[in-house]
Design a protein around this motif. Structure first.
Motif, PDB file in Angstrom:
ATOM      1  N   MET A   1      40.660  26.484  49.310  1.00  0.00           N
ATOM      2  CA  MET A   1      39.803  27.982  49.314  1.00  0.00           C
ATOM      3  C   MET A   1      39.962  28.624  50.913  1.00  0.00           C
ATOM      4  SD  MET A   1      35.795  29.198  48.240  1.00  0.00           S
ATOM      5  CE  MET A   1      35.980  28.853  46.728  1.00  0.00           C
ATOM      6  N   ASN A   2      40.228  29.536  51.539  1.00  0.00           N
ATOM      7  CA  ASN A   2      39.926  29.624  52.399  1.00  0.00           C
ATOM      8  C   ASN A   2      38.799  30.047  53.363  1.00  0.00           C
ATOM      9  OD1 ASN A   2      39.541  32.240  52.038  1.00  0.00           O
ATOM     10  ND2 ASN A   2      42.299  32.504  52.379  1.00  0.00           N
ATOM     11  N   ARG A   3      38.915  29.968  54.455  1.00  0.00           N
ATOM     12  CA  ARG A   3      37.344  30.556  55.065  1.00  0.00           C
ATOM     13  C   ARG A   3      36.936  31.435  54.534  1.00  0.00           C
ATOM     14  NH1 ARG A   3      34.338  32.806  58.859  1.00  0.00           N
ATOM     15  NH2 ARG A   3      32.601  31.122  60.261  1.00  0.00           N
ATOM     16  N   ASN A   4      38.216  33.074  54.945  1.00  0.00           N
ATOM     17  CA  ASN A   4      37.299  34.292  53.890  1.00  0.00           C
ATOM     18  C   ASN A   4      36.565  34.126  53.084  1.00  0.00           C
ATOM     19  OD1 ASN A   4      37.914  35.422  56.925  1.00  0.00           O
ATOM     20  ND2 ASN A   4      39.823  35.781  56.366  1.00  0.00           N
ATOM     21  N   ARG A   5      38.003  33.458  51.854  1.00  0.00           N
ATOM     22  CA  ARG A   5      37.270  33.534  50.479  1.00  0.00           C
ATOM     23  C   ARG A   5      36.369  32.900  50.290  1.00  0.00           C
ATOM     24  NH1 ARG A   5      41.765  31.979  45.478  1.00  0.00           N
ATOM     25  NH2 ARG A   5      41.284  34.224  45.836  1.00  0.00           N
ATOM     26  N   PHE A   6      35.953  31.751  51.130  1.00  0.00           N
ATOM     27  CA  PHE A   6      34.383  30.803  50.800  1.00  0.00           C
ATOM     28  C   PHE A   6      32.652  32.555  51.501  1.00  0.00           C
ATOM     29  CE2 PHE A   6      30.510  28.625  52.363  1.00  0.00           C
ATOM     30  CZ  PHE A   6      31.040  27.988  51.982  1.00  0.00           C
ATOM     31  N   VAL A 142      36.317  41.556  45.352  1.00  0.00           N
ATOM     32  CA  VAL A 142      36.174  41.588  43.600  1.00  0.00           C
ATOM     33  C   VAL A 142      37.385  41.154  43.542  1.00  0.00           C
ATOM     34  CG1 VAL A 142      35.243  41.811  41.628  1.00  0.00           C
ATOM     35  CG2 VAL A 142      33.084  41.489  42.695  1.00  0.00           C
ATOM     36  N   ARG A 143      38.009  42.480  43.605  1.00  0.00           N
ATOM     37  CA  ARG A 143      39.107  43.166  43.313  1.00  0.00           C
ATOM     38  C   ARG A 143      40.629  42.223  44.085  1.00  0.00           C
ATOM     39  NH1 ARG A 143      41.364  47.664  41.405  1.00  0.00           N
ATOM     40  NH2 ARG A 143      42.543  48.128  42.828  1.00  0.00           N
ATOM     41  N   ARG A 144      40.107  41.681  45.479  1.00  0.00           N
ATOM     42  CA  ARG A 144      40.967  40.940  46.205  1.00  0.00           C
ATOM     43  C   ARG A 144      41.109  39.594  45.721  1.00  0.00           C
ATOM     44  NH1 ARG A 144      40.436  41.879  51.881  1.00  0.00           N
ATOM     45  NH2 ARG A 144      42.563  42.755  51.392  1.00  0.00           N
ATOM     46  N   HIS A 145      39.624  38.637  45.538  1.00  0.00           N
ATOM     47  CA  HIS A 145      39.852  37.303  45.613  1.00  0.00           C
ATOM     48  C   HIS A 145      39.234  36.986  43.846  1.00  0.00           C
ATOM     49  CE1 HIS A 145      39.174  37.161  49.918  1.00  0.00           C
ATOM     50  NE2 HIS A 145      38.375  37.736  50.012  1.00  0.00           N
ATOM     51  N   VAL A 146      38.588  38.046  43.103  1.00  0.00           N
ATOM     52  CA  VAL A 146      38.520  37.932  41.767  1.00  0.00           C
ATOM     53  C   VAL A 146      39.747  38.310  41.196  1.00  0.00           C
ATOM     54  CG1 VAL A 146      36.798  37.473  39.686  1.00  0.00           C
ATOM     55  CG2 VAL A 146      36.272  37.955  42.031  1.00  0.00           C
TER      56      VAL A 146
END
Length: 154
Positions: A1-6, A142-146
């Motif tokens: 998991m990258n930093r932005n997603r975390f 939510v749209r991008r990461h989920v």
């Protein structure tokens, strides 16, 4: 998991944990008005656990946005920065008063407990405003990461 997603998932998890901490705190306050100590004790356990998780996520949230806090020295505290700084200070007061309650106050209906409740209401109002101000970013995340959707995809 990258930093932005975390960072995003931490921020997203803060919302339901915030609601749970608020709800259990109100229930704890209500139980403290009654005579059933067992009910108060159960809500105290729920509230302590929910708030501990909220505190941990809050610390991660502040740490991940630490550059914003460092920027206050150069940019100053103007406009909407005042609201976020006020939320941070009131959150810190709620955490400190909560820790003092857990380790140094025994039982319900203490004066520190009442102050903690009032601070909690204030931090909750500021927290709701903070979330509402950022709801568009949370939705995009939510749209991008989920959901895995980018840009104009539907």
């Amino acid at each position: 998991m990258n930093r932005n997603r975390f960072i995003y998932f931490t921020d997203l998890m803060l919302v339901p944990v915030f609601i749970l901490s608020f709800y259990t705190g109100v229930e704890l306050h209500i139980a403290g008005q009654g005579v059933d100590h067992e009910s108060w004790h159960i809500w105290a356990i729920f509230h302590t656990n929910a708030s501990l998780l909220f505190m941990i996520l809050g610390i991660i949230h502040v740490k991940s946005h630490w550059a914003w806090y460092k920027g206050l020295r150069t940019v100053g505290c103007k406009g909407k920065r005042k609201a976020v700084l006020l939320l941070s200070i009131v959150f810190l007061l709620a955490v400190v008063s909560g820790i003092l309650l857990v380790f140094f106050v025994d039982g319900a209906n203490s004066s520190l407990g009442l102050w903690h409740y009032r601070i909690g209401i204030f931090v909750s109002v500021l927290g709701v405003l903070h979330i509402l101000k950022r709801k568009r970013g949370l939705y995009k995340g939510v749209r991008r990461h989920v959901l895995g959707k980018r840009g104009g995809e539907k």
